[in-house]
Design a protein around this motif. Structure first.
Motif, PDB file in Angstrom:
ATOM      1  N   GLY A  34     -67.948 -68.828  28.896  1.00 49.06           N
ATOM      2  CA  GLY A  34     -68.819 -68.506  27.846  1.00 49.06           C
ATOM      3  C   GLY A  34     -69.068 -66.861  27.822  1.00 49.06           C
ATOM      4  O   GLY A  34     -68.831 -66.352  28.721  1.00 49.06           O
ATOM      5  N   PRO A 209     -64.721 -65.213  28.246  1.00 44.48           N
ATOM      6  CA  PRO A 209     -63.567 -65.410  27.435  1.00 44.48           C
ATOM      7  C   PRO A 209     -62.476 -64.330  28.074  1.00 44.48           C
ATOM      8  O   PRO A 209     -63.074 -63.147  28.141  1.00 44.48           O
ATOM      9  CB  PRO A 209     -63.775 -65.494  26.157  1.00 44.48           C
ATOM     10  N   TRP A 230     -66.955 -75.332  27.488  1.00 44.90           N
ATOM     11  CA  TRP A 230     -67.306 -74.186  26.664  1.00 44.90           C
ATOM     12  C   TRP A 230     -68.702 -73.940  26.521  1.00 44.90           C
ATOM     13  O   TRP A 230     -69.307 -75.191  26.219  1.00 44.90           O
ATOM     14  CB  TRP A 230     -66.590 -74.136  25.366  1.00 44.90           C
TER      15      TRP A 230
END
Length: 240
Positions: A34, A209, A230
């Motif tokens: 995240g 990410p 996520w």
């Protein structure tokens, strides 16, 4: 997990709790992905606190080495303490008073002990002196790294920003992330070099990410060993 921590207020945190709890049931390593500041590290800390488990945290960076994670051979640092213990053990074995011992060196006591060993020396005292003498001759000793300590003690281990570490370093973690959760410390030698995770051990990892500036993706071989979750950014105004 028996009950929900009372300090989990947002929908995202409650969602993470349910998903992480499902991973716990199967001893699955967890990768939280995240944006910065979305609560990846915080949720690990909250869960560890709620379950009353110690969370061992290691922050990865570009210069992280294998020894920083697993441990390494390091110079013996307690040599003076070993010398003091050996000195006291020899004085006791040779029945030398403190006043006379103050005039002697450790080498004097060792010479006297080797020249005429005490006839009434107990086995335990003799073994203690032998071990201390052997330890004094050791220049380097193995020191466990944070991951090895967590494996042995059954604690939680958090590898924060795991994607920043070099791939060659991360490859050593593959066996820990397998269902057997074991590790072979080839650098340690032949004694106690194979470690299996104690009950309660859990591996967490966090990363941003791969599209973020300066960030990279994990290798497919490593990433596939994780259960990836996520973590969305806080966009709900009610959560704010």
């Amino acid at each position: 997990m028996k009950s929900e921590p009372t300090n989990l207020r947002t929908k995202t945190q409650r969602r993470l709790l349910v998903l992480v709890a499902s991973c716990f049931k199967n001893n699955e390593p967890i990768l939280l992905v995240g944006e910065t500041g979305c609560g990846k590290t915080t949720i690990c800390q909250l869960i560890a606190s709620h379950m009353k488990r110690q969370l061992v945290t290691l922050n990865a960076h570009q210069n992280t080495e294998t020894g920083d994670i697993l441990g390494a051979q390091r110079p013996v640092r307690n040599r003076s303490q070993l010398q003091t213990e050996l000195f006291d053990a020899l004085c006791k074995a040779l029945n030398i008073a403190a006043y006379d011992a103050a005039k002697m060196t450790l080498q004097d006591l060792l010479h006297e002990f080797d020249r005429s060993p005490p006839p009434q020396l107990e086995d335990s005292d003799g073994e203690t002196i032998k071990n201390l003498r052997e330890n004094l001759n050791i220049l380097f000793e193995w020191t466990d790294g944070p991951l090895v300590k967590a494996l042995k003690d059954g604690n939680f281990f958090l590898f924060d920003e795991i994607s920043l570490a070099d791939d060659s370093v991360l490859e050593r973690l593959n066996s820990v992330l397998e269902p057997e959760r074991s590790l072979l410390l080839a650098e340690k030698g032949s004694t106690d070099s194979f470690i299996t995770a104690a009950d309660g051990f859990q591996f967490f990892a966090t990363m941003n990410p791969g599209g973020d500036y300066g960030k990279k993706e994990l290798s497919p071989a490593l990433r596939n060993r994780f259960t990836e979750i996520w973590v969305p950014s806080m966009e709900n105004f009610d959560d704010v």
